[in-house]
Write a protein that holds these residues in place. Structure first.
Motif, PDB file in Angstrom:
ATOM      1  N   LYS A 111       0.854  -1.203   0.119  1.00 54.93           N
ATOM      2  CA  LYS A 111      -0.047   0.079   0.172  1.00 54.93           C
ATOM      3  C   LYS A 111       0.845   1.314  -0.050  1.00 54.93           C
ATOM      4  CE  LYS A 111      -3.932  -1.793   2.283  1.00 54.93           C
ATOM      5  NZ  LYS A 111      -5.002  -1.748   3.470  1.00 54.93           N
ATOM      6  N   GLY A 112       0.278   2.163  -0.875  1.00 61.18           N
ATOM      7  CA  GLY A 112       0.959   3.441  -0.729  1.00 61.18           C
ATOM      8  C   GLY A 112       1.974   3.584  -1.758  1.00 61.18           C
ATOM      9  N   ARG A 113       2.394   2.643  -2.490  1.00 60.91           N
ATOM     10  CA  ARG A 113       3.512   3.182  -3.395  1.00 60.91           C
ATOM     11  C   ARG A 113       3.049   3.818  -4.671  1.00 60.91           C
ATOM     12  NH1 ARG A 113       6.467  -2.952  -4.646  1.00 60.91           N
ATOM     13  NH2 ARG A 113       6.957  -3.560  -2.637  1.00 60.91           N
ATOM     14  N   GLU A 114       3.959   4.437  -5.134  1.00 58.78           N
ATOM     15  CA  GLU A 114       3.672   5.474  -6.002  1.00 58.78           C
ATOM     16  C   GLU A 114       3.502   4.764  -7.727  1.00 58.78           C
ATOM     17  OE1 GLU A 114       4.545  10.227  -5.866  1.00 58.78           O
ATOM     18  OE2 GLU A 114       6.117   8.949  -6.343  1.00 58.78           O
ATOM     19  N   ILE A 115       2.519   5.331  -8.138  1.00 55.52           N
ATOM     20  CA  ILE A 115       2.452   4.631  -9.926  1.00 55.52           C
ATOM     21  C   ILE A 115       2.478   6.025 -10.333  1.00 55.52           C
ATOM     22  CG2 ILE A 115       0.646   3.923 -11.363  1.00 55.52           C
ATOM     23  CD1 ILE A 115      -0.463   2.107  -9.134  1.00 55.52           C
ATOM     24  N   HIS A 116       3.484   5.961 -11.433  1.00 56.48           N
ATOM     25  CA  HIS A 116       3.728   7.185 -12.393  1.00 56.48           C
ATOM     26  C   HIS A 116       3.179   6.981 -13.626  1.00 56.48           C
ATOM     27  CE1 HIS A 116       6.505   9.103  -9.521  1.00 56.48           C
ATOM     28  NE2 HIS A 116       6.898   7.768  -9.072  1.00 56.48           N
ATOM     29  N   VAL A 125      -5.901  11.199 -15.846  1.00 58.76           N
ATOM     30  CA  VAL A 125      -5.578  10.762 -14.463  1.00 58.76           C
ATOM     31  C   VAL A 125      -4.239  11.524 -14.103  1.00 58.76           C
ATOM     32  CG1 VAL A 125      -6.740   8.548 -14.511  1.00 58.76           C
ATOM     33  CG2 VAL A 125      -4.236   8.788 -15.309  1.00 58.76           C
ATOM     34  N   PRO A 126      -4.231  11.673 -12.806  1.00 62.51           N
ATOM     35  CA  PRO A 126      -3.086  12.438 -12.316  1.00 62.51           C
ATOM     36  C   PRO A 126      -1.693  11.771 -12.701  1.00 62.51           C
ATOM     37  CG  PRO A 126      -4.517  12.317 -10.453  1.00 62.51           C
ATOM     38  CD  PRO A 126      -5.112  11.476 -11.668  1.00 62.51           C
ATOM     39  N   ARG A 127      -0.784  12.519 -12.879  1.00 60.12           N
ATOM     40  CA  ARG A 127       0.679  11.897 -13.255  1.00 60.12           C
ATOM     41  C   ARG A 127       1.201  10.972 -12.281  1.00 60.12           C
ATOM     42  NH1 ARG A 127       4.269  13.117 -16.776  1.00 60.12           N
ATOM     43  NH2 ARG A 127       3.129  14.740 -17.745  1.00 60.12           N
ATOM     44  N   SER A 128       1.037  11.196 -10.919  1.00 57.47           N
ATOM     45  CA  SER A 128       1.234  10.358  -9.866  1.00 57.47           C
ATOM     46  C   SER A 128       0.238  10.008  -8.765  1.00 57.47           C
ATOM     47  CB  SER A 128       2.522  10.855  -9.266  1.00 57.47           C
ATOM     48  OG  SER A 128       3.493  10.903  -9.749  1.00 57.47           O
ATOM     49  N   VAL A 129       0.066   8.866  -8.737  1.00 64.08           N
ATOM     50  CA  VAL A 129      -0.990   8.429  -7.538  1.00 64.08           C
ATOM     51  C   VAL A 129      -0.515   7.193  -6.606  1.00 64.08           C
ATOM     52  CG1 VAL A 129      -3.194   8.948  -9.246  1.00 64.08           C
ATOM     53  CG2 VAL A 129      -1.925   6.429  -9.241  1.00 64.08           C
ATOM     54  N   ARG A 130      -1.125   7.303  -5.412  1.00 60.00           N
ATOM     55  CA  ARG A 130      -0.652   6.109  -4.460  1.00 60.00           C
ATOM     56  C   ARG A 130      -1.659   5.027  -4.714  1.00 60.00           C
ATOM     57  NH1 ARG A 130       4.423   7.268  -2.177  1.00 60.00           N
ATOM     58  NH2 ARG A 130       4.470   9.582  -1.866  1.00 60.00           N
ATOM     59  N   LEU A 131      -0.695   3.765  -4.653  1.00 58.06           N
ATOM     60  CA  LEU A 131      -1.381   2.658  -4.689  1.00 58.06           C
ATOM     61  C   LEU A 131      -2.374   2.254  -3.627  1.00 58.06           C
ATOM     62  CD1 LEU A 131      -0.106  -0.491  -6.443  1.00 58.06           C
ATOM     63  CD2 LEU A 131      -1.105  -0.903  -4.338  1.00 58.06           C
ATOM     64  N   TYR A 187      -1.627  -1.270 -21.213  1.00 55.51           N
ATOM     65  CA  TYR A 187      -0.685  -0.484 -20.206  1.00 55.51           C
ATOM     66  C   TYR A 187      -1.219  -0.693 -18.765  1.00 55.51           C
ATOM     67  CZ  TYR A 187      -0.286   4.337 -18.045  1.00 55.51           C
ATOM     68  OH  TYR A 187       0.440   5.310 -17.376  1.00 55.51           O
ATOM     69  N   SER A 188      -2.154  -1.311 -18.370  1.00 65.96           N
ATOM     70  CA  SER A 188      -2.411  -1.483 -17.171  1.00 65.96           C
ATOM     71  C   SER A 188      -1.623  -2.814 -16.451  1.00 65.96           C
ATOM     72  CB  SER A 188      -3.997  -2.090 -16.770  1.00 65.96           C
ATOM     73  OG  SER A 188      -4.328  -3.147 -17.666  1.00 65.96           O
ATOM     74  N   LEU A 189      -1.265  -3.788 -17.722  1.00 68.48           N
ATOM     75  CA  LEU A 189      -0.305  -4.772 -17.176  1.00 68.48           C
ATOM     76  C   LEU A 189       1.013  -4.192 -17.016  1.00 68.48           C
ATOM     77  CD1 LEU A 189      -1.367  -7.768 -19.375  1.00 68.48           C
ATOM     78  CD2 LEU A 189      -1.676  -7.385 -17.142  1.00 68.48           C
ATOM     79  N   VAL A 190       1.504  -3.321 -17.774  1.00 73.00           N
ATOM     80  CA  VAL A 190       2.917  -2.712 -17.847  1.00 73.00           C
ATOM     81  C   VAL A 190       3.045  -1.834 -16.498  1.00 73.00           C
ATOM     82  CG1 VAL A 190       4.576  -0.975 -18.843  1.00 73.00           C
ATOM     83  CG2 VAL A 190       3.266  -2.726 -20.539  1.00 73.00           C
ATOM     84  N   ILE A 191       2.140  -1.008 -15.952  1.00 68.72           N
ATOM     85  CA  ILE A 191       2.186  -0.256 -14.867  1.00 68.72           C
ATOM     86  C   ILE A 191       2.169  -1.205 -13.860  1.00 68.72           C
ATOM     87  CG2 ILE A 191       0.593   1.165 -13.474  1.00 68.72           C
ATOM     88  CD1 ILE A 191       1.874   2.775 -15.534  1.00 68.72           C
ATOM     89  N   PHE A 192       1.494  -2.215 -13.590  1.00 69.25           N
ATOM     90  CA  PHE A 192       1.428  -3.213 -12.634  1.00 69.25           C
ATOM     91  C   PHE A 192       2.701  -3.878 -12.463  1.00 69.25           C
ATOM     92  CE2 PHE A 192       0.466  -6.890 -10.255  1.00 69.25           C
ATOM     93  CZ  PHE A 192      -0.272  -6.342  -9.385  1.00 69.25           C
TER      94      PHE A 192
END
Length: 291
Positions: A111-116, A125-131, A187-192
């Motif tokens: 939890k709380g990891r940053e997604i860019h 969506v925002p450039r950076s969000v917390r997981l 894209y969702s797979l790559v982000i994850f």
């Protein structure tokens, strides 16, 4: 003496049988080491991709003079299954990390990891969000939308083809919609993967993903190459009863039958049952110690 068509069909039959052999062998290994059903159910769906593509292409090769709607149906079967496989692959990654969206389970360690996010997603969506649970659910939705859009588009495309209302602008519209949809799913797979690359490393996620995209990549790009060869008249028909489009379809299906043999072999490495076999042995040992 056998003619080229008979040799092609016999060779393709042999390739399909080999693909089925390797795939069934891998499936049976997982079924005999059924220790983690949640993970292995997703793996079984993914393993079936190679034999399904092989059988689908083989059917197209047998009836190589079928209608455009028939070949569109065969392509749609493969592409709809591809959508399901992509969604199951994300579910497999979630299982590796003990994430359950339906049960609202997200381990505290992640939890709380940053997604860019990168362009053009930053437009929405925002450039950076917390997981958190919400962002994980969003990634799941981005993947599953392709599972819904792909069959809906396929049904519409086949229906329009059958009633004879399928101008080029309609074809391009469907192509754009489907490309946006599959791009979002990937894209969702790559982000994850980028967020959890260290935790996922022992599970060989890159090899697993390349097995899926390799199949799609070869099918797509060899289709483009064949289109170019037809346009350059390198591939052409020498018979009045056989048009060049059917020759192109037959070549594409033959190549897929051959390629699926190699992918079914690679899957034995990427999706092998060894981790589950070891888990079963270690579990048995723990049970004996407890007794």
């Amino acid at each position: 003496m056998a003619n080229p068509a008979q040799i092609t069909l016999l060779g393709s039959t042999f390739c399909v049988m080999l693909t089925l052999h390797f795939s069934v062998q891998l499936l049976s290994e997982h079924l005999f080491c059924w220790n983690k059903p949640k993970e292995q159910k997703a793996i079984l769906v993914i393993i079936l991709m190679a034999p399904l593509y092989a059988i689908d292409s083989y059917v197209g090769l047998i009836d190589f003079q079928g209608s455009k709607a028939f070949f569109m149906f065969l392509d749609s079967v493969k592409e709809c299954y591809e959508a399901l496989v992509i969604a199951k692959f994300l579910a497999l990654l979630y299982s590796y990390l003990n994430i359950s969206i339906s049960k609202n389970i997200v381990p505290d360690g992640i939890k709380g990891r940053e997604i860019h996010h990168s362009f053009p997603m930053t437009l929405f969506v925002p450039r950076s969000v917390r997981l958190n649970h919400h962002t994980l659910k969003l990634l799941k939705y981005w993947t599953w939308q392709f599972v819904v859009i792909r069959p809906v588009c396929s049904i519409l495309m086949i229906s329009l083809q059958l009633i004879g209302v399928y101008p080029s602008w309609v074809s391009w519209t469907f192509t754009i919609i489907l490309n946006i949809s599959v791009s979002l799913a990937l894209y969702s797979l790559v982000i994850f993967y980028h967020v959890f690359d260290k935790e996922l490393a022992p599970h060989k996620p890159l090899a697993k993903f390349l097995c899926i995209k390799g199949i799609v990549f070869f099918c797509f790009w060899q289709g483009i190459v064949l289109d170019i060869l037809v346009a350059l008249k390198i591939i052409r028909s020498h018979h009045k009863w056989l048009d060049v489009e059917h020759i192109e379809e037959a070549l594409q299906n033959m190549l897929v039958c051959v390629e699926m043999v190699f992918f079914s072999i690679v899957q034995k490495y990427a999706y092998g049952a060894e981790p589950y076999r070891d888990d079963g042995i270690s579990t048995a040992k723990r049970d004996k110690k407890t007794e």
